[in-house]
Design a protein around this motif. Structure first.
Motif, short mmCIF file in Angstrom:
data_model
loop_
_atom_site.label_atom_id
_atom_site.label_comp_id
_atom_site.label_asym_id
_atom_site.label_seq_id
_atom_site.Cartn_x
_atom_site.Cartn_y
_atom_site.Cartn_z
N HIS A 565 -2.58 1.35 1.94
CA HIS A 565 -1.26 1.49 2.58
C HIS A 565 -1.33 2.46 3.76
CE1 HIS A 565 2.75 3.50 2.92
NE2 HIS A 565 3.15 2.24 2.89
N ALA A 566 -2.05 3.56 3.59
CA ALA A 566 -2.18 4.56 4.66
C ALA A 566 -2.94 3.98 5.86
CB ALA A 566 -2.89 5.80 4.13
N TYR A 567 -4.00 3.22 5.58
CA TYR A 567 -4.74 2.59 6.68
C TYR A 567 -3.86 1.59 7.44
CZ TYR A 567 -9.21 4.46 4.97
OH TYR A 567 -10.23 5.28 4.60
N MET A 568 -3.06 0.82 6.68
CA MET A 568 -2.23 -0.18 7.34
C MET A 568 -1.11 0.46 8.15
SD MET A 568 -3.76 -2.90 7.06
CE MET A 568 -2.56 -3.77 8.05
N ARG A 569 -0.66 1.64 7.76
CA ARG A 569 0.31 2.35 8.58
C ARG A 569 -0.30 2.70 9.93
NH1 ARG A 569 4.29 6.49 5.55
NH2 ARG A 569 5.30 6.13 7.54
N LYS A 570 -1.54 3.12 9.91
CA LYS A 570 -2.23 3.41 11.18
C LYS A 570 -2.44 2.12 11.98
CE LYS A 570 -4.76 7.56 9.65
NZ LYS A 570 -4.38 8.46 10.77
N PHE A 571 -2.77 1.04 11.27
CA PHE A 571 -2.96 -0.25 11.95
C PHE A 571 -1.67 -0.68 12.64
CE2 PHE A 571 -2.44 -4.84 11.95
CZ PHE A 571 -3.62 -5.29 12.53
N LEU A 572 -0.56 -0.64 11.92
CA LEU A 572 0.71 -1.10 12.47
C LEU A 572 1.24 -0.17 13.55
CD1 LEU A 572 2.39 -2.37 9.19
CD2 LEU A 572 1.61 -3.76 11.13
N ALA A 573 0.82 1.08 13.53
CA ALA A 573 1.20 1.98 14.63
C ALA A 573 0.55 1.53 15.94
CB ALA A 573 0.78 3.41 14.29
N LEU A 574 -0.64 0.94 15.82
CA LEU A 574 -1.34 0.44 17.01
C LEU A 574 -0.98 -1.00 17.34
CD1 LEU A 574 -4.87 1.94 16.21
CD2 LEU A 574 -3.25 2.76 17.94
N MET A 584 -0.04 -7.77 4.92
CA MET A 584 -0.91 -6.91 4.11
C MET A 584 -0.13 -5.69 3.62
SD MET A 584 -4.56 -7.03 6.15
CE MET A 584 -5.35 -5.88 5.00
N GLN A 585 0.65 -5.10 4.54
CA GLN A 585 1.40 -3.92 4.14
C GLN A 585 2.48 -4.26 3.12
OE1 GLN A 585 0.64 -1.05 4.08
NE2 GLN A 585 1.74 0.33 5.47
N LEU A 586 3.01 -5.47 3.22
CA LEU A 586 3.99 -5.91 2.22
C LEU A 586 3.34 -5.95 0.84
CD1 LEU A 586 6.82 -7.03 1.58
CD2 LEU A 586 5.93 -9.33 2.14
N HIS A 587 2.11 -6.40 0.78
CA HIS A 587 1.38 -6.43 -0.49
C HIS A 587 1.19 -5.01 -1.04
CE1 HIS A 587 -1.74 -7.17 -3.44
NE2 HIS A 587 -2.61 -6.44 -2.74
N PHE A 588 0.83 -4.08 -0.16
CA PHE A 588 0.56 -2.72 -0.62
C PHE A 588 1.86 -2.01 -1.03
CE2 PHE A 588 -3.04 -3.15 2.63
CZ PHE A 588 -3.87 -3.72 1.69
N THR A 589 2.93 -2.21 -0.29
CA THR A 589 4.20 -1.56 -0.67
C THR A 589 4.71 -2.12 -2.00
OG1 THR A 589 5.41 -3.16 0.69
CG2 THR A 589 4.89 -1.04 1.70
#
Length: 626
Positions: A565-574, A584-589
């Motif tokens: 989830h933390a990696y995908m937050r960085k991904f979505l910030a970019l 993917m983030q929906l899966h993690f949340t």
């Protein structure tokens, strides 16, 4: 002696030559996957049942501006109905190459007949056989992903053939209108197989102006067609110049990520084009292959020294071309030669692509062998007794090419020999050294593999020390050896602000982890080290969005959803609007029970679905969370 120039004799011989080529190439089906085969085609093996997944793959590829759906469709259909793996893909390519050669022979026959070349079917057969058996094309036919170039060439050749028949009818009948429609379909299919297909239009215009000169088979000129073809030639030239001016800044900006500039590329291509020409007609076999990233950049006219000679030779051809324009035979030769140059107008011109690839000659080489048989045919027309000996020597040349191609195919059929040849012939190639390192590790020779990896790192212009370190971790796993703790401690210690740069290296290691080639302990230690680098409080290290996505995938496989989830937050910030990232983030949340964030993601994804942004596969994934 005069050979009977009849279809009844030349057609069976043409089929025999095509069958011979399939036999010569067939051992190559055991050759390994290369470079883009892995990134472009690996996903095909994961196609789900139903057309949705197939459609997503066909229309979702990003290999070029148009997505190349015709080529992608061939890979999908092959997976769905043939399902024979890499060997099956190479079989399809081999048969497709033979089909293309048949079209080359057909086109040559039509063109040489119009030029009133005696024994034109024999010259066409042998000229097409030269193209078919040129050793330079082994690396195109047996490099699976280059089916893009092969399919584009297929439809370009069909377009040229259809044009020859259409120009006899023009729009004077229903058949003429139908042929024009087929011509447009061939053009569209060529373009959607690979963007180089657009070049068939200037090729056809040049053939009309220089080869046909708007004349029919009796020699009578159609003045309206002549004016139209000249107008199209002028408009096309003007449009090319205009587009160059309008998009010059964008073209120049493409060189930001290269170690050479626009002028250096143009100087280098002056040498590359002559090298292609030599490798087509009289190949230097040891240098042939996929890896040419060691091709020297021309930093100036005398660096390397042969740059000046290459540029001077091209400049010298300008007055030669003007002189040839004065004679009908010269126009034919010039028209054939320009097919080669126009065929290189995209990949060997101003665009910031890599400097040298053999597959770029797949269609342009048609022009070189057309030039060869036209020159010989014109000699036979001028001095008829020469026809038989010229054809005989051309047949000997075909046999020589067949033997050389057979030797190249045998080399490709053995992965160890192929890689050893590449690293010996291209010792300064990053890719050759990297491939050798991976191969040696796979057979347990770890120390030698690490040495080649070090050499690859020293040669790379894009790798950072961290990328080299990641590749070394992969080598330990491939060799079945436990990774020393010091190897993990070294990760990210050099250039800590941006320790990793090459996504493909990261992605390759991720696939090795997913396949279980590393121990679980090593995989966990790698995950912990990456979390220390990128997720620890106060860290300033950063990476590209794709590297964050890969790390999220690794964490997901380990059940480390908080890290993912933390990696995908960085991904979505970019990449805030990336649908795959949001899913993917929906899966993690969901896994972490973050209800508010989950609801916000669902709202955004449903809005995108209503706007028609999600493809079929993405819609199916989203439906799982509703």
């Amino acid at each position: 002696m005069r050979l009977p120039d009849s279809r009844l004799l030349t057609l069976p011989l043409a089929l025999a030559v095509l069958a011979l080529s399939v036999w010569v190439y067939w051992p190559g089906i055991s050759s390994p996957s290369m470079l883009d085969d892995r990134s472009n085609l690996a996903v095909v093996g994961h196609l789900g049942e139903g057309f949705g997944g197939a459609a997503d793959y066909i229309f979702g590829n990003r290999s070029g501006p148009l997505g190349r759906p015709v080529a992608m469709a061939s890979f999908v259909l092959e997976e769905l109905y043939l399902d024979a793996g890499t060997a099956g893909s190479k079989q399809v390519n081999i048969v497709l190459h033979a089909v293309n050669a048949g079209l080359v022979m057909w086109l040559f026959s039509l063109l040489l007949a119009h030029a009133r070349v005696p024994q034109h079917r024999w010259f066409a057969l042998l000229g097409g056989a030269c193209w078919l058996l040129a050793p330079l094309y082994v690396s195109t036919v047996l490099y699976v992903v280059q089916r893009m170039a092969m399919l584009s060439t297929l439809f370009m050749l069909l377009a040229c053939i259809v044009y020859v028949y259409w120009r006899r009818l023009l729009f004077r009948s229903l058949a003429g209108a139908a042929l024009f429609g087929v011509l447009l379909l061939c053009f569209a299919a060529a373009l959607l197989a690979k963007e180089n297909g657009a070049l068939v239009l200037p090729v056809i215009v040049l053939l009309e102006v220089l080869w046909f000169a708007a004349r029919d088979r009796t020699g009578k000129q159609n003045r309206a067609l002549r004016r139209a073809s000249l107008a199209l030639l002028g408009l096309g030239t003007l449009l090319a110049v205009l587009l160059l001016v309008l998009f010059f800044e964008r073209i120049e900006g493409g060189y930001r990520h290269r170690d050479f500039g626009l002028l250096e590329r143009l100087l280098t291509q002056s040498r590359a084009l002559w090298d292609y020409l030599g490798q087509l007609l009289w190949p230097e076999l040891p240098r042939l292959g996929v890896f040419h990233d060691d091709f020297a950049v021309s930093r100036g006219l005398h660096a390397p020294p042969d740059t000046a000679f290459a540029v001077a030779a091209w400049l010298l051809l300008i007055p030669v071309a003007l002189a040839l324009m004065r004679f009908r035979a010269g126009q034919l030769l010039l028209g054939a030669g320009l097919v080669f140059l126009v065929g290189h107008a995209i990949e060997s011109s101003v665009f910031a692509l890599e400097l040298y690839f053999e597959h770029r000659n797949y269609f342009p080489g048609v022009g070189i062998f057309l030039l060869l048989v036209t020159a010989l045919g014109l000699l036979a027309r001028r001095w008829p007794p020469l026809a038989a000996p010229l054809l005989a020597w051309l047949a000997v040349y075909v046999l020589l090419l067949a033997v050389q191609t057979g030797s190249q195919v045998q080399l490709w059929s053995s992965a160890p020999l192929l890689r050893l040849n590449y690293v010996n012939q291209h010792p300064d190639s990053f890719r050759a050294n990297e491939e050798m390192a991976l191969h040696l590790a796979s057979v347990g020779a770890l120390d030698s593999a690490l040495a080649y990896s070090r050499r690859a790192g020293e040669l790379s212009i894009t790798e950072r020390p961290g990328d080299w370190q990641i590749r070394d971790l992969a080598l330990y796993c491939l060799a079945g050896r436990e990774i020393p703790a010091t190897r993990f401690e070294e990760l990210g210690s050099v250039e800590p602000q941006r320790p990793f740069a090459v996504v493909s290296t990261f992605n390759g290691f991720a696939k090795i982890l997913q396949r279980g080639r590393c121990t679980l302990a090593d995989t966990l230690r790698f995950s912990d080290r990456m979390a220390d680098i990128f997720l620890a409080p106060g860290t300033t290290a950063s990476a590209s969005a794709n590297i964050y996505s890969i790390l999220a995938g690794i964490a997901n496989d380990l059940g480390q959803y908080a890290r993912a989830h933390a990696y995908m937050r960085k991904f979505l910030a970019l990449s805030p609007n990336n649908v795959r990232g949001m899913l993917m983030q929906l899966h993690f949340t969901t896994a972490l029970g973050l209800e508010h964030e989950q609801a916000a993601l669902l709202e955004r994804l449903l809005a995108l679905q209503a706007a028609g942004t999600l493809d079929e596969g993405q819609q199916q994934t989203l439906a799982l969370y509703l």
